[in-house]
Design an enzyme around this catalytic site. Structure first.
Site, PDB file in Angstrom:
ATOM      1  N   GLY A   1       0.516  -7.039   1.421  1.00 57.53           N
ATOM      2  CA  GLY A   1      -0.684  -7.868   1.371  1.00 57.53           C
ATOM      3  C   GLY A   1      -1.968  -7.068   1.328  1.00 57.53           C
ATOM      4  O   GLY A   1      -1.962  -5.869   1.061  1.00 57.53           O
TER       5      GLY A   1
ATOM      6  N   HIS B   1      -4.970  -5.657  -3.970  1.00 52.97           N
ATOM      7  CA  HIS B   1      -6.004  -5.071  -4.829  1.00 52.97           C
ATOM      8  C   HIS B   1      -5.441  -4.973  -6.242  1.00 52.97           C
ATOM      9  O   HIS B   1      -4.306  -5.395  -6.499  1.00 52.97           O
ATOM     10  CB  HIS B   1      -6.441  -3.712  -4.271  1.00 52.97           C
TER      11      HIS B   1
ATOM     12  N   GLY C   1      -4.193  -2.611  -7.850  1.00 56.39           N
ATOM     13  CA  GLY C   1      -2.916  -1.897  -7.964  1.00 56.39           C
ATOM     14  C   GLY C   1      -1.756  -2.874  -7.860  1.00 56.39           C
ATOM     15  O   GLY C   1      -0.843  -2.892  -8.701  1.00 56.39           O
ATOM     16  N   HIS C   2      -1.800  -3.722  -6.825  1.00 58.96           N
ATOM     17  CA  HIS C   2      -0.759  -4.743  -6.680  1.00 58.96           C
ATOM     18  C   HIS C   2      -0.767  -5.683  -7.883  1.00 58.96           C
ATOM     19  O   HIS C   2       0.289  -6.036  -8.417  1.00 58.96           O
ATOM     20  CB  HIS C   2      -1.016  -5.599  -5.434  1.00 58.96           C
TER      21      HIS C   2
ATOM     22  N   GLY D   1       4.852   0.861  -7.303  1.00 59.93           N
ATOM     23  CA  GLY D   1       3.760   1.690  -7.824  1.00 59.93           C
ATOM     24  C   GLY D   1       4.062   3.177  -7.678  1.00 59.93           C
ATOM     25  O   GLY D   1       4.599   3.613  -6.652  1.00 59.93           O
TER      26      GLY D   1
ATOM     27  N   LYS E   1       1.936   5.246  -7.040  1.00 57.33           N
ATOM     28  CA  LYS E   1       1.102   5.679  -5.908  1.00 57.33           C
ATOM     29  C   LYS E   1       1.978   6.131  -4.734  1.00 57.33           C
ATOM     30  O   LYS E   1       1.685   7.119  -4.070  1.00 57.33           O
ATOM     31  CB  LYS E   1       0.197   4.511  -5.494  1.00 57.33           C
TER      32      LYS E   1
ATOM     33  N   SER F   1      -4.775  -0.488   0.218  1.00 61.07           N
ATOM     34  CA  SER F   1      -5.283  -1.411   1.240  1.00 61.07           C
ATOM     35  C   SER F   1      -5.982  -0.619   2.343  1.00 61.07           C
ATOM     36  O   SER F   1      -6.929  -1.101   2.968  1.00 61.07           O
ATOM     37  CB  SER F   1      -4.134  -2.224   1.833  1.00 61.07           C
ATOM     38  N   ARG F   2      -5.514   0.599   2.577  1.00 61.20           N
ATOM     39  CA  ARG F   2      -6.088   1.420   3.654  1.00 61.20           C
ATOM     40  C   ARG F   2      -7.474   1.940   3.314  1.00 61.20           C
ATOM     41  O   ARG F   2      -8.179   2.422   4.208  1.00 61.20           O
ATOM     42  CB  ARG F   2      -5.151   2.580   4.002  1.00 61.20           C
TER      43      ARG F   2
HETATM   44  P1  AMP Z   1       1.793  -1.877  -0.250  1.00 66.39           P
HETATM   45  O1  AMP Z   1       1.220  -3.263  -0.115  1.00 66.39           O
HETATM   46  O2  AMP Z   1       0.809  -0.799   0.027  1.00 66.39           O
HETATM   47  O3  AMP Z   1       3.103  -1.733   0.478  1.00 66.39           O
HETATM   48  O4  AMP Z   1       2.144  -1.710  -1.793  1.00 66.39           O
HETATM   49  C1  AMP Z   1       2.960  -2.620  -2.470  1.00 66.39           C
HETATM   50  C2  AMP Z   1       3.316  -2.067  -3.820  1.00 66.39           C
HETATM   51  O5  AMP Z   1       2.115  -1.827  -4.573  1.00 66.39           O
HETATM   52  C3  AMP Z   1       4.044  -0.707  -3.733  1.00 66.39           C
HETATM   53  O6  AMP Z   1       5.048  -0.642  -4.729  1.00 66.39           O
HETATM   54  C4  AMP Z   1       2.937   0.269  -4.011  1.00 66.39           C
HETATM   55  O7  AMP Z   1       3.400   1.502  -4.549  1.00 66.39           O
HETATM   56  C5  AMP Z   1       2.112  -0.488  -5.030  1.00 66.39           C
HETATM   57  N1  AMP Z   1       0.750   0.035  -5.081  1.00 66.39           N
HETATM   58  C6  AMP Z   1      -0.079   0.255  -4.015  1.00 66.39           C
HETATM   59  N2  AMP Z   1      -1.236   0.801  -4.447  1.00 66.39           N
HETATM   60  C7  AMP Z   1      -1.131   0.946  -5.789  1.00 66.39           C
HETATM   61  C8  AMP Z   1      -1.992   1.463  -6.815  1.00 66.39           C
HETATM   62  N3  AMP Z   1      -3.196   1.945  -6.541  1.00 66.39           N
HETATM   63  N4  AMP Z   1      -1.547   1.448  -8.094  1.00 66.39           N
HETATM   64  C9  AMP Z   1      -0.305   0.957  -8.382  1.00 66.39           C
HETATM   65  N5  AMP Z   1       0.550   0.457  -7.471  1.00 66.39           N
HETATM   66  C10 AMP Z   1       0.144   0.453  -6.193  1.00 66.39           C
END
Ligand code: AMP
Length: 277
Positions: free
Chosen positions: A27, A30, A32-33, A143, A145, A182-183
């Site tokens: 959650g 942004h 990226g998600h 991602g 990332k 998100s951080r």
């Molecule tokens: P998180 O919510 O941080 O656990 O991320 C959920 C998914 O979004 C994971 O597969 C991450 O690798 C991907 N993700 C997070 N940040 C980015 C970004 N800047 N670009 C692409 N994918 C991302």
């Protein structure tokens, strides 16, 4: 868009869909998600997104308690992408009383994020395995990332014969190069101004690689020197590793390298990487 909070309702919703794309997230969404969501929608037609801040992947001293959460905002963003299902269970649904089975990849804790955050990938692999069993996606999108996370998920899928195809999509960045996360919301304005140096340091090392340098120590020193321009950036590790095994390299061969780092900036821990190809 259907908001689903129980495992039973997710299974029922899923049963009617032939081709389901899945984007697991914690959650506070942004771009990226959303890039993963758009790709899943384009490739699969029907998309489920999970929103679950997974307690088992945080260590006791980490930021589980203060991890940013805004379900209403997330739902609005996902509705705008025509997402079909949002799965947002509470922790008791995923980890009920008596929960006791984990997916463990011991090797993951030897490298990079795994070495810096023992048991982190046990939590990640366990929750992704559980979410895959609940959602039963045709394809799941991750991602670049979180490069080691995608390596771990691919291995888990291979080792446990999970019938889901894993897709890894490029890192989405802010205009100044900072990888979206998100951080990033934890950063003060002064820290936010410094943070793009992380990407600039990666690009400096990449330029060195593109000019023909293949010695990993030299590339890491280039990265490190660029980072040192901002003393507030405290590197935790800097790595040039085989992109598939994540074994540290001394010389970069035809397989290329995953150049990655974790840095502390004040109280915030940030990661980023570039693939040298
Ligand atoms: P998180 O919510 O941080 O656990 O991320 C959920 C998914 O979004 C994971 O597969 C991450 O690798 C991907 N993700 C997070 N940040 C980015 C970004 N800047 N670009 C692409 N994918 C991302």
């Amino acid at each position: 868009m259907q908001l689903i909070t129980t495992i039973a309702a997710m299974r029922t919703a899923r049963a009617d869909v032939a081709n389901l794309g899945f984007v697991p997230t914690m959650g506070y969404l942004h771009e990226g998600h959303l890039s993963l969501v758009r790709r899943a929608k384009a490739e699969c037609g029907c998309v489920a997104v999970s929103i679950f801040v997974n307690p088992t992947q945080f260590r006791p001293n980490e930021d589980f308690g203060r991890y940013p959460r805004d379900l209403e905002r997330d739902l609005a963003l996902l509705a705008a992408e025509a997402v079909d299902f949002v799965f947002a269970p509470d922790a008791a649904a995923i980890y009920p009383e008596g929960f006791g089975t984990y997916v463990v990849l011991p090797a993951a804790d030897e490298f990079l994020e795994g070495a810096a955050r023992p048991n982190h990938f046990r939590g990640v692999a366990t929750v992704v395995c559980k979410l895959f069993n609940i959602v039963q996606p045709t394809r799941a999108y991750f991602g670049q990332k979180d490069a080691q996370q995608s390596v771990v998920v691919r291995q888990m899928v291979r080792d446990l014969n999970v019938p889901t195809e894993v897709v890894v999509a490029p890192t989405v960045r802010e205009a100044d190069g900072l990888a979206m996360s998100s951080r990033n919301s934890y950063l003060s304005p002064a820290e936010r101004a410094i943070a793009p140096t992380i990407y600039q340091a990666l690009v400096a090392a990449q330029a060195c690689y593109q000019a023909g340098e293949r010695d990993a120590a030299t590339l890491k020193a280039t990265l490190s020197a660029r980072l040192a321009a901002e003393p507030a950036l405290q590197p935790e590790y800097i790595s040039a590793a085989d992109p598939l095994t994540l074994h540290e390299l001394t010389t970069i061969g035809p397989q290329g390298a995953l150049l990655s780092l974790a840095v502390r900036l004040g109280s915030v821990r940030l990661i980023d990487n570039l693939l040298l190809v």
